[in-house]
Write a protein that holds these residues in place. Structure first.
Motif, PDB file in Angstrom:
ATOM      1  N   ALA A  73      39.189  48.585  29.612  1.00 37.22           N
ATOM      2  CA  ALA A  73      38.149  47.586  29.380  1.00 37.22           C
ATOM      3  C   ALA A  73      37.859  46.840  30.678  1.00 37.22           C
ATOM      4  O   ALA A  73      38.695  46.786  31.586  1.00 37.22           O
ATOM      5  CB  ALA A  73      38.590  46.596  28.306  1.00 37.22           C
ATOM      6  N   ILE A  74      36.660  46.278  30.762  1.00 40.19           N
ATOM      7  CA  ILE A  74      36.307  45.383  31.857  1.00 40.19           C
ATOM      8  C   ILE A  74      36.323  43.959  31.326  1.00 40.19           C
ATOM      9  O   ILE A  74      35.636  43.651  30.349  1.00 40.19           O
ATOM     10  CB  ILE A  74      34.920  45.716  32.431  1.00 40.19           C
ATOM     11  CG1 ILE A  74      34.957  47.080  33.136  1.00 40.19           C
ATOM     12  CG2 ILE A  74      34.465  44.639  33.418  1.00 40.19           C
ATOM     13  CD1 ILE A  74      33.611  47.515  33.677  1.00 40.19           C
ATOM     14  N   ASP A  75      37.138  43.115  31.933  1.00 43.24           N
ATOM     15  CA  ASP A  75      37.209  41.700  31.571  1.00 43.24           C
ATOM     16  C   ASP A  75      36.266  40.967  32.517  1.00 43.24           C
ATOM     17  O   ASP A  75      36.620  40.623  33.635  1.00 43.24           O
ATOM     18  CB  ASP A  75      38.645  41.204  31.723  1.00 43.24           C
ATOM     19  CG  ASP A  75      38.842  39.795  31.173  1.00 43.24           C
ATOM     20  OD1 ASP A  75      37.834  39.159  30.821  1.00 43.24           O
ATOM     21  OD2 ASP A  75      39.992  39.331  31.122  1.00 43.24           O
ATOM     22  N   LEU A  76      35.043  40.762  32.052  1.00 46.62           N
ATOM     23  CA  LEU A  76      34.005  40.131  32.876  1.00 46.62           C
ATOM     24  C   LEU A  76      34.175  38.628  32.760  1.00 46.62           C
ATOM     25  O   LEU A  76      34.056  38.051  31.682  1.00 46.62           O
ATOM     26  CB  LEU A  76      32.630  40.568  32.370  1.00 46.62           C
ATOM     27  CG  LEU A  76      31.419  40.248  33.236  1.00 46.62           C
ATOM     28  CD1 LEU A  76      31.537  40.864  34.610  1.00 46.62           C
ATOM     29  CD2 LEU A  76      30.150  40.746  32.543  1.00 46.62           C
ATOM     30  N   LEU A  77      34.470  37.982  33.892  1.00 42.48           N
ATOM     31  CA  LEU A  77      35.012  36.625  33.871  1.00 42.48           C
ATOM     32  C   LEU A  77      34.211  35.690  34.767  1.00 42.48           C
ATOM     33  O   LEU A  77      34.102  35.919  35.965  1.00 42.48           O
ATOM     34  CB  LEU A  77      36.465  36.682  34.358  1.00 42.48           C
ATOM     35  CG  LEU A  77      37.393  35.519  34.084  1.00 42.48           C
ATOM     36  CD1 LEU A  77      37.708  35.428  32.601  1.00 42.48           C
ATOM     37  CD2 LEU A  77      38.685  35.695  34.874  1.00 42.48           C
ATOM     38  N   GLN A  78      33.640  34.646  34.163  1.00 46.21           N
ATOM     39  CA  GLN A  78      33.012  33.577  34.941  1.00 46.21           C
ATOM     40  C   GLN A  78      33.952  32.380  34.931  1.00 46.21           C
ATOM     41  O   GLN A  78      34.222  31.790  33.886  1.00 46.21           O
ATOM     42  CB  GLN A  78      31.662  33.169  34.360  1.00 46.21           C
ATOM     43  CG  GLN A  78      31.003  32.027  35.132  1.00 46.21           C
ATOM     44  CD  GLN A  78      29.713  31.535  34.514  1.00 46.21           C
ATOM     45  OE1 GLN A  78      29.173  32.151  33.590  1.00 46.21           O
ATOM     46  NE2 GLN A  78      29.204  30.414  34.998  1.00 46.21           N
ATOM     47  N   TRP A  79      34.450  32.016  36.105  1.00 48.95           N
ATOM     48  CA  TRP A  79      35.339  30.871  36.207  1.00 48.95           C
ATOM     49  C   TRP A  79      34.535  29.578  36.163  1.00 48.95           C
ATOM     50  O   TRP A  79      33.560  29.422  36.881  1.00 48.95           O
ATOM     51  CB  TRP A  79      36.151  30.935  37.498  1.00 48.95           C
ATOM     52  CG  TRP A  79      37.277  31.908  37.419  1.00 48.95           C
ATOM     53  CD1 TRP A  79      37.258  33.210  37.807  1.00 48.95           C
ATOM     54  CD2 TRP A  79      38.581  31.662  36.887  1.00 48.95           C
ATOM     55  NE1 TRP A  79      38.482  33.797  37.554  1.00 48.95           N
ATOM     56  CE2 TRP A  79      39.312  32.873  37.004  1.00 48.95           C
ATOM     57  CE3 TRP A  79      39.202  30.537  36.341  1.00 48.95           C
ATOM     58  CZ2 TRP A  79      40.628  32.982  36.579  1.00 48.95           C
ATOM     59  CZ3 TRP A  79      40.513  30.655  35.921  1.00 48.95           C
ATOM     60  CH2 TRP A  79      41.211  31.865  36.039  1.00 48.95           C
ATOM     61  N   LEU A  80      34.986  28.657  35.298  1.00 44.16           N
ATOM     62  CA  LEU A  80      34.351  27.345  35.189  1.00 44.16           C
ATOM     63  C   LEU A  80      35.197  26.273  35.875  1.00 44.16           C
ATOM     64  O   LEU A  80      34.658  25.330  36.455  1.00 44.16           O
ATOM     65  CB  LEU A  80      34.142  26.988  33.712  1.00 44.16           C
ATOM     66  CG  LEU A  80      33.328  28.014  32.904  1.00 44.16           C
ATOM     67  CD1 LEU A  80      33.274  27.599  31.443  1.00 44.16           C
ATOM     68  CD2 LEU A  80      31.935  28.188  33.475  1.00 44.16           C
ATOM     69  N   GLU A  81      36.511  26.374  35.771  1.00 43.99           N
ATOM     70  CA  GLU A  81      37.457  25.495  36.465  1.00 43.99           C
ATOM     71  C   GLU A  81      38.616  26.347  36.973  1.00 43.99           C
ATOM     72  O   GLU A  81      39.366  26.876  36.155  1.00 43.99           O
ATOM     73  CB  GLU A  81      38.003  24.410  35.527  1.00 43.99           C
ATOM     74  CG  GLU A  81      36.991  23.443  34.988  1.00 43.99           C
ATOM     75  CD  GLU A  81      37.640  22.428  34.069  1.00 43.99           C
ATOM     76  OE1 GLU A  81      38.767  21.969  34.388  1.00 43.99           O
ATOM     77  OE2 GLU A  81      37.056  22.129  33.023  1.00 43.99           O
ATOM     78  N   PRO A  82      38.745  26.531  38.260  1.00 39.87           N
ATOM     79  CA  PRO A  82      37.831  26.140  39.338  1.00 39.87           C
ATOM     80  C   PRO A  82      36.575  26.993  39.309  1.00 39.87           C
ATOM     81  O   PRO A  82      36.570  28.080  38.716  1.00 39.87           O
ATOM     82  CB  PRO A  82      38.659  26.400  40.603  1.00 39.87           C
ATOM     83  CG  PRO A  82      39.589  27.512  40.203  1.00 39.87           C
ATOM     84  CD  PRO A  82      39.935  27.249  38.766  1.00 39.87           C
ATOM     85  N   ALA A  83      35.532  26.525  39.953  1.00 42.83           N
ATOM     86  CA  ALA A  83      34.272  27.247  39.960  1.00 42.83           C
ATOM     87  C   ALA A  83      34.411  28.553  40.738  1.00 42.83           C
ATOM     88  O   ALA A  83      35.209  28.663  41.666  1.00 42.83           O
ATOM     89  CB  ALA A  83      33.176  26.385  40.591  1.00 42.83           C
ATOM     90  N   ALA A  84      33.629  29.551  40.320  1.00 41.65           N
ATOM     91  CA  ALA A  84      33.657  30.851  40.988  1.00 41.65           C
ATOM     92  C   ALA A  84      33.254  30.705  42.446  1.00 41.65           C
ATOM     93  O   ALA A  84      32.383  29.909  42.799  1.00 41.65           O
ATOM     94  CB  ALA A  84      32.710  31.818  40.283  1.00 41.65           C
ATOM     95  N   GLY A  85      33.903  31.479  43.319  1.00 41.44           N
ATOM     96  CA  GLY A  85      33.585  31.443  44.743  1.00 41.44           C
ATOM     97  C   GLY A  85      34.024  32.720  45.409  1.00 41.44           C
ATOM     98  O   GLY A  85      34.533  33.643  44.765  1.00 41.44           O
ATOM     99  N   GLY A  86      33.835  32.796  46.708  1.00 39.74           N
ATOM    100  CA  GLY A  86      34.237  33.983  47.448  1.00 39.74           C
ATOM    101  C   GLY A  86      33.256  35.123  47.263  1.00 39.74           C
ATOM    102  O   GLY A  86      32.157  34.958  46.719  1.00 39.74           O
ATOM    103  N   ALA A  87      33.669  36.315  47.704  1.00 45.16           N
ATOM    104  CA  ALA A  87      32.812  37.495  47.646  1.00 45.16           C
ATOM    105  C   ALA A  87      33.671  38.742  47.545  1.00 45.16           C
ATOM    106  O   ALA A  87      34.822  38.759  48.013  1.00 45.16           O
ATOM    107  CB  ALA A  87      31.923  37.563  48.890  1.00 45.16           C
ATOM    108  N   PRO A  88      33.154  39.818  46.941  1.00 49.97           N
ATOM    109  CA  PRO A  88      33.888  41.077  46.882  1.00 49.97           C
ATOM    110  C   PRO A  88      34.032  41.677  48.279  1.00 49.97           C
ATOM    111  O   PRO A  88      33.347  41.257  49.217  1.00 49.97           O
ATOM    112  CB  PRO A  88      32.998  41.966  45.999  1.00 49.97           C
ATOM    113  CG  PRO A  88      32.053  41.045  45.311  1.00 49.97           C
ATOM    114  CD  PRO A  88      31.857  39.893  46.242  1.00 49.97           C
ATOM    115  N   PRO A  89      34.929  42.680  48.441  1.00 49.19           N
ATOM    116  CA  PRO A  89      35.035  43.348  49.741  1.00 49.19           C
ATOM    117  C   PRO A  89      33.678  43.861  50.203  1.00 49.19           C
ATOM    118  O   PRO A  89      32.918  44.440  49.414  1.00 49.19           O
ATOM    119  CB  PRO A  89      36.007  44.504  49.462  1.00 49.19           C
ATOM    120  CG  PRO A  89      36.822  44.041  48.304  1.00 49.19           C
ATOM    121  CD  PRO A  89      35.892  43.227  47.460  1.00 49.19           C
ATOM    122  N   GLY A  90      33.368  43.650  51.467  1.00 43.95           N
ATOM    123  CA  GLY A  90      32.063  44.033  51.979  1.00 43.95           C
ATOM    124  C   GLY A  90      31.991  45.456  52.491  1.00 43.95           C
ATOM    125  O   GLY A  90      30.899  45.991  52.689  1.00 43.95           O
TER     126      GLY A  90
END
Length: 210
Positions: A73-90
């Motif tokens: 399964a894919i656990d699609l996750l939006q963080w609310l606390e702490p807020a989402a940040g960063g970036a996937p490998p480029g």
């Protein structure tokens, strides 16, 4: 602590962090054909020491393929606390969780929906030789947050694999085998032109399938 081998070691789920759950769920469901198994949204922050956080709160959808909860399964996750940040490998050669593979029954149609569902294509589908010697047709893409996704022509929509780039292949293989995974195949992947992977010049990598 000594790792204890598991009889049925497999990918249970993989987390994909996102900035907007609604936008990313649209990409993976309407665009690629996964379905939502359930949604989990705590009303208040939860203890999250196991994740390296004092506390956490999220909005998440568990996305399933043709095998339901018996498949990955894919656990699609939006963080609310702490807020989402960063970036996937480029870049594909960066160490760590690098991309997910999803089989789709109509590869051309899935590629055609990428732009309409918030994703982007790296280029047209192309054939590759799999580690077991058979040929597959794949297309590379990114989801709305830039997570790399490899679409693979197949009979049904499902999570096919998780690609992990490592600095010491044998050390990493030993780690996953200690968890109970079984080595299925080894190969060397070569491209004279790495532009399909967003890399200039030739590309070579050693690949192990567990």
């Amino acid at each position: 602590m000594r790792a204890v081998p598991l009889d049925d070691a497999r990918i249970f789920h993989v987390n994909v962090n996102c900035r907007s759950l609604e936008s990313s769920r649209h990409f993976y469901t309407d665009g690629l054909g996964l379905t939502e198994g359930f949604r989990t949204t705590p009303e208040s922050a939860q203890p999250a020491a196991s994740l390296g956080l004092d506390h956490g709160r999220w909005d998440a959808s568990i996305l399933l393929g043709a095998n339901g909860f018996d498949g990955g399964a894919i656990d699609l996750l939006q963080w609310l606390e702490p807020a989402a940040g960063g970036a996937p490998p480029g870049r594909p050669e960066q160490c760590g969780y690098q991309r997910i593979g999803i089989t789709v029954p109509d590869l051309d149609a899935a590629v055609g929906r990428l732009g309409r569902t918030g994703g982007s294509s790296w280029g047209p589908p192309f054939p590759v030789e799999r580690p077991d010697g058979r040929e597959a047709v794949v297309a590379l893409a990114t989801d709305p947050d830039g997570t790399a996704v490899e679409l693979v022509a197949g009979s049904a929509t499902r999570l096919a694999f998780v690609a992990v780039c490592c600095a010491d292949l044998e050390r990493s293989v030993a780690f996953y085998q200690a968890l109970g995974f079984v080595l299925l195949a080894r190969s060397v992947s070569r491209f004279d032109d790495g532009s399909r992977l967003h890399i200039e010049g030739p590309v070579a990598s050693r690949v192990v399938v567990l």
